[in-house]
Design a protein around this motif. Structure first.
Motif, PDB file in Angstrom:
ATOM      1  N   LEU B  42     -37.805 -38.565  22.415  1.00  0.00           N
ATOM      2  CA  LEU B  42     -36.505 -39.103  22.031  1.00  0.00           C
ATOM      3  C   LEU B  42     -36.698 -40.124  20.922  1.00  0.00           C
ATOM      4  O   LEU B  42     -37.658 -40.901  20.944  1.00  0.00           O
ATOM      5  CB  LEU B  42     -35.853 -39.779  23.256  1.00  0.00           C
ATOM      6  CG  LEU B  42     -34.446 -40.328  23.057  1.00  0.00           C
ATOM      7  CD1 LEU B  42     -33.446 -39.199  22.851  1.00  0.00           C
ATOM      8  CD2 LEU B  42     -34.028 -41.160  24.262  1.00  0.00           C
ATOM      9  N   GLU B  43     -35.782 -40.069  19.951  1.00  0.00           N
ATOM     10  CA  GLU B  43     -35.825 -41.072  18.891  1.00  0.00           C
ATOM     11  C   GLU B  43     -34.457 -41.701  18.773  1.00  0.00           C
ATOM     12  O   GLU B  43     -33.445 -41.010  18.878  1.00  0.00           O
ATOM     13  CB  GLU B  43     -36.196 -40.427  17.554  1.00  0.00           C
ATOM     14  CG  GLU B  43     -37.632 -39.978  17.488  1.00  0.00           C
ATOM     15  CD  GLU B  43     -37.942 -39.319  16.163  1.00  0.00           C
ATOM     16  OE1 GLU B  43     -36.984 -39.076  15.389  1.00  0.00           O
ATOM     17  OE2 GLU B  43     -39.120 -39.056  15.891  1.00  0.00           O
ATOM     18  N   VAL B  44     -34.440 -42.983  18.583  1.00  0.00           N
ATOM     19  CA  VAL B  44     -33.190 -43.680  18.321  1.00  0.00           C
ATOM     20  C   VAL B  44     -33.344 -44.380  16.983  1.00  0.00           C
ATOM     21  O   VAL B  44     -34.277 -45.165  16.790  1.00  0.00           O
ATOM     22  CB  VAL B  44     -32.873 -44.717  19.424  1.00  0.00           C
ATOM     23  CG1 VAL B  44     -31.571 -45.441  19.102  1.00  0.00           C
ATOM     24  CG2 VAL B  44     -32.785 -44.055  20.785  1.00  0.00           C
ATOM     25  N   GLY B  45     -32.444 -44.047  16.064  1.00  0.00           N
ATOM     26  CA  GLY B  45     -32.519 -44.643  14.737  1.00  0.00           C
ATOM     27  C   GLY B  45     -32.052 -46.079  14.752  1.00  0.00           C
ATOM     28  O   GLY B  45     -31.355 -46.518  15.667  1.00  0.00           O
ATOM     29  N   ALA B  46     -32.450 -46.831  13.729  1.00  0.00           N
ATOM     30  CA  ALA B  46     -31.977 -48.205  13.615  1.00  0.00           C
ATOM     31  C   ALA B  46     -30.459 -48.194  13.500  1.00  0.00           C
ATOM     32  O   ALA B  46     -29.900 -47.443  12.719  1.00  0.00           O
ATOM     33  CB  ALA B  46     -32.605 -48.872  12.402  1.00  0.00           C
ATOM     34  N   GLY B  47     -29.803 -49.001  14.323  1.00  0.00           N
ATOM     35  CA  GLY B  47     -28.351 -49.095  14.268  1.00  0.00           C
ATOM     36  C   GLY B  47     -27.623 -47.922  14.871  1.00  0.00           C
ATOM     37  O   GLY B  47     -26.393 -47.856  14.819  1.00  0.00           O
ATOM     38  N   ARG B 194     -20.789 -52.813  16.055  1.00  0.00           N
ATOM     39  CA  ARG B 194     -20.563 -52.795  14.608  1.00  0.00           C
ATOM     40  C   ARG B 194     -20.901 -54.147  14.005  1.00  0.00           C
ATOM     41  O   ARG B 194     -21.459 -54.236  12.911  1.00  0.00           O
ATOM     42  CB  ARG B 194     -19.104 -52.442  14.304  1.00  0.00           C
ATOM     43  CG  ARG B 194     -18.823 -50.979  14.593  1.00  0.00           C
ATOM     44  CD  ARG B 194     -17.488 -50.503  14.040  1.00  0.00           C
ATOM     45  NE  ARG B 194     -17.163 -49.219  14.663  1.00  0.00           N
ATOM     46  CZ  ARG B 194     -16.243 -49.070  15.598  1.00  0.00           C
ATOM     47  NH1 ARG B 194     -15.527 -50.098  16.013  1.00  0.00           N
ATOM     48  NH2 ARG B 194     -16.021 -47.888  16.137  1.00  0.00           N
ATOM     49  N   ALA B 195     -20.557 -55.228  14.759  1.00  0.00           N
ATOM     50  CA  ALA B 195     -20.784 -56.580  14.221  1.00  0.00           C
ATOM     51  C   ALA B 195     -22.270 -56.897  14.111  1.00  0.00           C
ATOM     52  O   ALA B 195     -22.689 -57.592  13.192  1.00  0.00           O
ATOM     53  CB  ALA B 195     -20.091 -57.618  15.103  1.00  0.00           C
ATOM     54  N   THR B 196     -23.091 -56.396  15.053  1.00  0.00           N
ATOM     55  CA  THR B 196     -24.498 -56.784  15.055  1.00  0.00           C
ATOM     56  C   THR B 196     -25.398 -55.774  14.355  1.00  0.00           C
ATOM     57  O   THR B 196     -26.511 -56.111  13.968  1.00  0.00           O
ATOM     58  CB  THR B 196     -25.019 -56.949  16.495  1.00  0.00           C
ATOM     59  OG1 THR B 196     -24.843 -55.708  17.183  1.00  0.00           O
ATOM     60  CG2 THR B 196     -24.296 -58.046  17.234  1.00  0.00           C
ATOM     61  N   GLY B 197     -24.923 -54.538  14.227  1.00  0.00           N
ATOM     62  CA  GLY B 197     -25.748 -53.528  13.588  1.00  0.00           C
ATOM     63  C   GLY B 197     -26.967 -53.153  14.402  1.00  0.00           C
ATOM     64  O   GLY B 197     -27.937 -52.595  13.897  1.00  0.00           O
ATOM     65  N   SER B 198     -26.914 -53.450  15.685  1.00  0.00           N
ATOM     66  CA  SER B 198     -28.042 -53.189  16.559  1.00  0.00           C
ATOM     67  C   SER B 198     -28.001 -51.742  17.050  1.00  0.00           C
ATOM     68  O   SER B 198     -26.941 -51.136  17.135  1.00  0.00           O
ATOM     69  CB  SER B 198     -27.923 -54.160  17.734  1.00  0.00           C
ATOM     70  OG  SER B 198     -28.799 -53.838  18.745  1.00  0.00           O
ATOM     71  N   ALA B 199     -29.172 -51.157  17.314  1.00  0.00           N
ATOM     72  CA  ALA B 199     -29.198 -49.826  17.909  1.00  0.00           C
ATOM     73  C   ALA B 199     -28.895 -49.949  19.394  1.00  0.00           C
ATOM     74  O   ALA B 199     -29.194 -50.969  20.002  1.00  0.00           O
ATOM     75  CB  ALA B 199     -30.562 -49.197  17.720  1.00  0.00           C
ATOM     76  N   VAL B 200     -28.264 -48.909  19.963  1.00  0.00           N
ATOM     77  CA  VAL B 200     -27.904 -48.954  21.377  1.00  0.00           C
ATOM     78  C   VAL B 200     -28.397 -47.689  22.056  1.00  0.00           C
ATOM     79  O   VAL B 200     -28.192 -46.583  21.559  1.00  0.00           O
ATOM     80  CB  VAL B 200     -26.375 -49.076  21.572  1.00  0.00           C
ATOM     81  CG1 VAL B 200     -26.039 -49.153  23.053  1.00  0.00           C
ATOM     82  CG2 VAL B 200     -25.827 -50.288  20.845  1.00  0.00           C
TER      83      VAL B 200
END
Lengths: 310, 262
Positions: B42-47, B194-200
């Motif tokens: 599994l890969e999760v991209g940045a943001g 959206r405000a933090t641009g963090s990946a979830v």
């Protein structure tokens, strides 16, 4: 508290047919704000201090008055000879006779400072001991049962041994007090740590707490209610052990504390003296509970939304 | 339109938040051993917002625990490209003896931040989850939804130090909430994301929730957990969204039924 009209507005906003789509931001905000206002639990209204005091102080005062009245009546009926049941007034006079000379204060001080000092040493010894027993499985299975066993051993049983080890002096007394208090405090802390919800240490770990930081910021505060219960019991045990030790071990190097005062009453067959001593021991116990432990416990529990204490 | 991806979403190495390669997790030993996860890639991209979907016992939570470093994989590797991931559980798990603000402050305190910095960051985060006024409340004085928002602020405090991208791991954080509160909190989460641009990486068993929140939905099989299928669900029109929900539901049922046969 939310007013009824607030509640209606919120429900009105929230009730239109639920859609799978996220609601527009503005509406979502007001629904959110309404939920916050509605959901936040509201506590009972604060009661004025004087009324709380009256409510708390009245019942025990009435009980004491009734008790003294019954005592007085029994004495007046003269069922028992005077040397078995003295008048309440005779006991009061016995006590009052000690006050002007400062003897009352000296007796109380002798016992109380020993109990407090012994209790503090017990806290210093028991706290690391409890932490180690709770967190190291080998230590727990090795000495955990022994500590629990010691808690059930009446500490007066240590008096002869302590006198033989240390002689008739303060060291013997402190030894008995420690053997009485340490197991209670230790077990209280172990129980407090065992009752921590397992999610809290996990949260600590994901928040970046190392072993020491977790003990300081999560383990100890989370175990505080159980620890406090252990401290309270530890105090009761130190006070009892001290009285037992003072009563049995009487000597010139031991000062004249409450136990010795009680023993003197028995030796002289002075019933007012005996009863005054018993009442003083009782009053000190109650005073420490009310002035030290009750407020502490209440503050700790209230901060966590726990405790049915009035 | 519905996009069922044959291959994982292509992403360049540089903008990955986390990559799992052949992750395997076995609990117990010998005959009593249970394989919770087997060969998970599994890969999760940045943001990126990825929802992990599966029936009970598919190892969703195990997978999250592995990424959060609460547990070690039996085999395979987990490569984190972000600062320490922020974790949110199904329960808020706030420290009951601390106020809301102190709870948010706790990770900053653990990281050794100065007093003024802690205050400022805490105020900022409480503001982000719209709880500026509730900082002095104790957890028992807050509602379930407010507690989860405090937990979100606390999780963010543990990870985002203002630089670089973060990773937010969420383990069914809204499952214990009522429908309206869940609805509001889903909106809040999207806003915060959206405000933090963090990946979830968001674990859930609720298909509708997964499709509504995620950019990508990943379906795990059960015992052992494996990635079965993925859907890209970003920018769907309402009608398409329903179609994807039905499709994912069907796939989920299929996975569950396969266990009845076995």
């Amino acid at each position: 508290m939310p007013r009824p009209e607030d509640a209606e507005t919120t429900v009105g906003l929230a009730s239109p047919q639920p859609s799978p789509q996220p609601s527009p931001d503005g509406e979502l905000d007001s629904v959110g704000a309404g939920l916050d206002a509605l959901d936040a639990p509201t506590g009972p209204r604060p009661v004025p201090a004087w009324r709380r005091f009256a409510r708390a102080a009245m019942p025990p005062v009435v009980a004491i008055v009734v008790l003294i009245a019954v005592w007085q009546a029994l004495w007046a009926a003269a069922f028992w000879p005077e040397y078995k049941l003295p008048a309440p007034l005779a006991v009061w006079q016995e006590f009052w006779s000690l006050v002007p000379s400062g003897q009352a204060a000296s007796i109380l001080w002798t016992s109380l400072h020993r109990a407090v000092f012994g209790f503090l040493i017990a806290v210093v010894v028991a706290t690391p001991l409890g932490l180690v027993i709770a967190k190291v499985p080998f230590v727990r299975s090795a000495i955990g049962p022994m500590v629990t066993g010691l808690q059930n051993l009446p500490s007066v049983a240590w008096v002869p041994a302590a006198v033989l080890w240390f002689g008739l002096n303060d060291a013997a007394i402190y030894c008995v007090v420690l053997l009485g208090a340490v197991p209670s405090i230790t077990n209280g802390l172990v129980a407090g740590i065992d009752q921590i919800p397992p999610i809290l240490p996990r949260v600590g770990k994901v928040l970046g707490a190392g072993r020491l930081a977790a003990a300081r910021h999560i383990l100890l505060p989370a175990a505080l209610p159980g620890y406090l219960a252990g401290l309270k019991q530890g105090w009761a045990f130190s006070w009892r052990s001290l009285m037992a030790a003072e009563l049995i071990a009487v000597g010139p190097k031991l000062g004249f504390g409450l136990g010795a005062y009680l023993e003197q009453g028995r030796a002289l067959s002075e019933m007012p003296n005996v009863i005054a001593a018993i009442l003083l021991i009782l009053i000190v116990g109650i005073a420490v509970e009310l002035l030290a432990f009750r407020p502490l416990e209440r503050a700790v529990l209230r901060a966590r939304g726990l405790g049915g204490l009035p | 339109m519905t996009a069922t991806l044959e291959a994982p979403v292509p992403s360049t190495d540089t903008d990955l938040a986390v990559r799992l390669g052949g992750v395997r997790k076995v609990f117990g030993h010998g005959a009593a051993a249970v394989t919770a996860l087997d060969g998970v890639d599994l890969e999760v991209g940045a943001g990126e917002f990825v929802c992990l979907l599966g029936a009970s016992g598919c190892g969703k939570t195990t997978l999250l625990n592995l990424v959060a470093r609460l547990d070690e994989p039996t085999a395979g590797d987990i490569e984190l490209r972000t600062s320490r991931p922020a974790v949110m559980f199904q329960e808020a798990a706030l420290m009951p003896w601390l106020t809301a603000a102190r709870n948010v402050e706790l990770p900053l305190r653990l990281a050794g931040a100065g007093r003024a910095e802690r205050r400022a960051r805490t105020a900022e985060l409480l503001d982000l989850v719209r709880l500026s006024g509730a900082g002095n409340k104790r957890p028992h004085e807050l509602s379930g939804g407010m507690r989860q928002r405090v937990a979100l602020a606390r999780a963010l405090a543990s990870t985002l130090d203002g630089r670089g991208s973060g990773l937010l791991l969420m383990d069914e954080p809204f499952a214990a909430l009522d429908a309206i509160t869940r609805d509001v909190l889903q909106g809040e989460l999207l806003r915060v994301w959206r405000a933090t641009g963090s990946a979830v990486l968001f674990v859930t068993h609720d298909v509708r929730e997964a499709v509504r929140l995620g950019q990508r939905v990943v379906l795990l099989s059960s015992r052992p957990g494996r990635v079965v299928r993925e859907w890209s669900v970003t920018g769907l029109a309402p009608s398409e969204e329903q179609q994807v929900v039905d499709e994912v539901n069907a796939a989920l049922r299929e996975v569950i039924s396969s266990h009845a046969a076995a």
